[in-house]
Structures are given as structure tokens and as C-alpha cells.
Design a protein around this motif. Structure first.
Motif, PDB file in Angstrom:
ATOM      1  N   VAL A  84      48.863  38.137  51.746  1.00  0.00           N
ATOM      2  CA  VAL A  84      49.441  38.871  50.500  1.00  0.00           C
ATOM      3  C   VAL A  84      50.858  37.833  49.965  1.00  0.00           C
ATOM      4  O   VAL A  84      51.453  37.183  50.760  1.00  0.00           O
ATOM      5  CB  VAL A  84      50.336  40.159  51.025  1.00  0.00           C
ATOM      6  CG1 VAL A  84      51.094  40.940  49.900  1.00  0.00           C
ATOM      7  CG2 VAL A  84      49.151  41.357  51.546  1.00  0.00           C
ATOM      8  N   GLY A  85      50.659  37.825  48.662  1.00  0.00           N
ATOM      9  CA  GLY A  85      51.696  36.918  47.986  1.00  0.00           C
ATOM     10  C   GLY A  85      51.066  35.547  47.471  1.00  0.00           C
ATOM     11  O   GLY A  85      51.463  34.877  46.827  1.00  0.00           O
ATOM     12  N   GLU A  89      47.221  41.072  46.745  1.00  0.00           N
ATOM     13  CA  GLU A  89      48.145  42.083  46.859  1.00  0.00           C
ATOM     14  C   GLU A  89      47.663  42.892  48.117  1.00  0.00           C
ATOM     15  O   GLU A  89      48.420  43.524  48.756  1.00  0.00           O
ATOM     16  CB  GLU A  89      47.925  43.026  45.573  1.00  0.00           C
ATOM     17  CG  GLU A  89      48.514  42.369  44.433  1.00  0.00           C
ATOM     18  CD  GLU A  89      49.188  43.673  43.518  1.00  0.00           C
ATOM     19  OE1 GLU A  89      48.815  44.761  43.740  1.00  0.00           O
ATOM     20  OE2 GLU A  89      49.834  43.174  42.537  1.00  0.00           O
ATOM     21  N   GLU A  90      46.608  42.774  48.766  1.00  0.00           N
ATOM     22  CA  GLU A  90      46.124  43.508  49.950  1.00  0.00           C
ATOM     23  C   GLU A  90      44.796  42.737  50.508  1.00  0.00           C
ATOM     24  O   GLU A  90      44.116  41.967  49.879  1.00  0.00           O
ATOM     25  CB  GLU A  90      45.647  44.853  49.576  1.00  0.00           C
ATOM     26  CG  GLU A  90      45.486  45.598  50.826  1.00  0.00           C
ATOM     27  CD  GLU A  90      44.956  47.287  50.232  1.00  0.00           C
ATOM     28  OE1 GLU A  90      44.160  47.790  51.112  1.00  0.00           O
ATOM     29  OE2 GLU A  90      45.137  47.447  49.118  1.00  0.00           O
ATOM     30  N   SER A  91      44.626  42.660  51.995  1.00  0.00           N
ATOM     31  CA  SER A  91      43.472  42.246  52.635  1.00  0.00           C
ATOM     32  C   SER A  91      43.371  43.369  53.619  1.00  0.00           C
ATOM     33  O   SER A  91      44.254  43.528  54.473  1.00  0.00           O
ATOM     34  CB  SER A  91      43.916  41.005  53.209  1.00  0.00           C
ATOM     35  OG  SER A  91      42.807  40.373  53.894  1.00  0.00           O
ATOM     36  N   THR A  92      42.132  43.900  53.584  1.00  0.00           N
ATOM     37  CA  THR A  92      41.787  44.944  54.451  1.00  0.00           C
ATOM     38  C   THR A  92      40.475  44.771  55.118  1.00  0.00           C
ATOM     39  O   THR A  92      39.370  44.550  54.062  1.00  0.00           O
ATOM     40  CB  THR A  92      41.873  46.105  53.648  1.00  0.00           C
ATOM     41  OG1 THR A  92      43.294  46.512  53.102  1.00  0.00           O
ATOM     42  CG2 THR A  92      41.814  47.414  54.348  1.00  0.00           C
ATOM     43  N   GLY A  96      44.668  47.129  35.641  1.00  0.00           N
ATOM     44  CA  GLY A  96      44.941  45.915  35.567  1.00  0.00           C
ATOM     45  C   GLY A  96      43.517  44.943  35.676  1.00  0.00           C
ATOM     46  O   GLY A  96      42.621  45.518  35.839  1.00  0.00           O
ATOM     47  N   ARG A  97      43.678  43.462  35.727  1.00  0.00           N
ATOM     48  CA  ARG A  97      42.332  42.899  35.946  1.00  0.00           C
ATOM     49  C   ARG A  97      42.545  42.250  37.582  1.00  0.00           C
ATOM     50  O   ARG A  97      43.633  41.707  37.976  1.00  0.00           O
ATOM     51  CB  ARG A  97      42.278  41.619  35.189  1.00  0.00           C
ATOM     52  CG  ARG A  97      42.187  42.194  33.612  1.00  0.00           C
ATOM     53  CD  ARG A  97      41.984  40.905  32.679  1.00  0.00           C
ATOM     54  NE  ARG A  97      43.468  40.181  32.478  1.00  0.00           N
ATOM     55  CZ  ARG A  97      43.206  38.958  31.711  1.00  0.00           C
ATOM     56  NH1 ARG A  97      42.138  38.479  31.249  1.00  0.00           N
ATOM     57  NH2 ARG A  97      44.750  38.489  31.492  1.00  0.00           N
ATOM     58  N   TRP A  98      41.502  42.622  38.098  1.00  0.00           N
ATOM     59  CA  TRP A  98      41.471  42.128  39.595  1.00  0.00           C
ATOM     60  C   TRP A  98      40.415  41.167  39.946  1.00  0.00           C
ATOM     61  O   TRP A  98      39.216  41.317  39.246  1.00  0.00           O
ATOM     62  CB  TRP A  98      41.087  43.414  40.456  1.00  0.00           C
ATOM     63  CG  TRP A  98      42.236  44.421  40.504  1.00  0.00           C
ATOM     64  CD1 TRP A  98      42.790  45.575  39.365  1.00  0.00           C
ATOM     65  CD2 TRP A  98      43.375  44.477  41.220  1.00  0.00           C
ATOM     66  NE1 TRP A  98      44.158  46.007  39.588  1.00  0.00           N
ATOM     67  CE2 TRP A  98      44.359  45.593  40.798  1.00  0.00           C
ATOM     68  CE3 TRP A  98      43.796  43.771  42.546  1.00  0.00           C
ATOM     69  CZ2 TRP A  98      45.750  45.891  41.469  1.00  0.00           C
ATOM     70  CZ3 TRP A  98      45.065  44.103  42.997  1.00  0.00           C
ATOM     71  CH2 TRP A  98      45.872  44.999  42.734  1.00  0.00           C
ATOM     72  N   VAL A 119      39.301  41.095  49.827  1.00  0.00           N
ATOM     73  CA  VAL A 119      40.812  40.547  49.717  1.00  0.00           C
ATOM     74  C   VAL A 119      41.017  41.076  48.110  1.00  0.00           C
ATOM     75  O   VAL A 119      40.142  40.700  47.295  1.00  0.00           O
ATOM     76  CB  VAL A 119      41.054  39.190  49.841  1.00  0.00           C
ATOM     77  CG1 VAL A 119      42.100  38.435  49.214  1.00  0.00           C
ATOM     78  CG2 VAL A 119      40.783  38.840  51.260  1.00  0.00           C
ATOM     79  N   TYR A 120      41.937  41.742  47.709  1.00  0.00           N
ATOM     80  CA  TYR A 120      42.284  42.250  46.555  1.00  0.00           C
ATOM     81  C   TYR A 120      43.461  41.375  45.875  1.00  0.00           C
ATOM     82  O   TYR A 120      44.580  41.397  46.445  1.00  0.00           O
ATOM     83  CB  TYR A 120      42.645  43.655  46.408  1.00  0.00           C
ATOM     84  CG  TYR A 120      41.814  44.678  47.036  1.00  0.00           C
ATOM     85  CD1 TYR A 120      41.006  45.307  46.228  1.00  0.00           C
ATOM     86  CD2 TYR A 120      41.977  45.110  48.233  1.00  0.00           C
ATOM     87  CE1 TYR A 120      39.978  46.322  46.791  1.00  0.00           C
ATOM     88  CE2 TYR A 120      41.202  45.937  48.871  1.00  0.00           C
ATOM     89  CZ  TYR A 120      40.134  46.574  48.195  1.00  0.00           C
ATOM     90  OH  TYR A 120      39.204  47.474  48.498  1.00  0.00           O
ATOM     91  N   ALA A 121      43.098  40.775  44.686  1.00  0.00           N
ATOM     92  CA  ALA A 121      43.791  39.936  44.167  1.00  0.00           C
ATOM     93  C   ALA A 121      44.212  40.290  42.728  1.00  0.00           C
ATOM     94  O   ALA A 121      43.255  40.471  41.679  1.00  0.00           O
ATOM     95  CB  ALA A 121      43.664  38.264  44.037  1.00  0.00           C
TER      96      ALA A 121
END
Length: 87
Positions: A16-17, A35-38, A56-58, A79-81
Motif C-alpha cells: 500500500v502506498g 491502495e489495497e492488496s487482498t 475514480g480511475r483504477w 492489487v487495487y491501484a
């Protein structure tokens, strides 16, 4: 999405980050921030888990995880970015 033992073999190490930079066919550089890794059980994964974020755009990076089950794996790592800027 991509194979865990090919293009995404290091995906599990993104934190994250951290930044993910995508270079488009035209050479434009787009920066996304993780923002998240699950990890999800494949049997519980829904389309909204994959593509449901609409604030937003992901960039959603998806690969196999877990244990081999037949010709696939038991889990998926996503992984959500979120889009940050054009570099």
C-alpha cells in the motif's frame, strides 16, 4: 491479469502506498498508487470484487494465489491501484 509465474511473479510484494507506472502505446506515463492488496478465495470472488470500484480511475492487477486446484489455483490476489497523475 497475468500469470503468477510470469509477468506478475512479484505482484505479491507490492505494498500500500507504492507506485505502479503504466506506459501506454503512445508513450504516456500514468502513475497509480496501490491502495489495497487482498487475496480472495476463488469460490467467493464476485465481479464487483474485481471491477466494482467506481469512485475514480483504477488499475486492478489480478493473479493466481493459494494452492493448485486442477488447472487453476484456489485463490486470487488483487492489487487495487488508484490513478494519481500523468507523469
Amino acid at each position: 491479469d497475468a500469470h503468477v509465474f510470469a509477468a506478475f511473479e512479484n505482484l505479491r510484494y507490492l505494498k500500500v502506498g507504492e507506485d505502479v507506472v503504466v506506459v501506454t502505446a503512445s508513450g504516456q506515463r500514468l502513475r497509480f498508487v496501490v491502495e489495497e492488496s487482498t487475496v480472495f478465495k476463488l469460490s467467493e470472488l464476485t465481479p464487483s470484487m474485481l471491477f466494482g470500484r467506481n469512485n475514480g480511475r483504477w488499475l486492478n492487477l489480478i493473479t493466481c494465489a493459494g494452492n493448485p486446484v486442477g488447472d487453476t489455483y484456489s485463490h486470487r490476489l488483487i492489487v487495487y491501484a488508484k490513478f494519481a497523475e500523468v507523469l
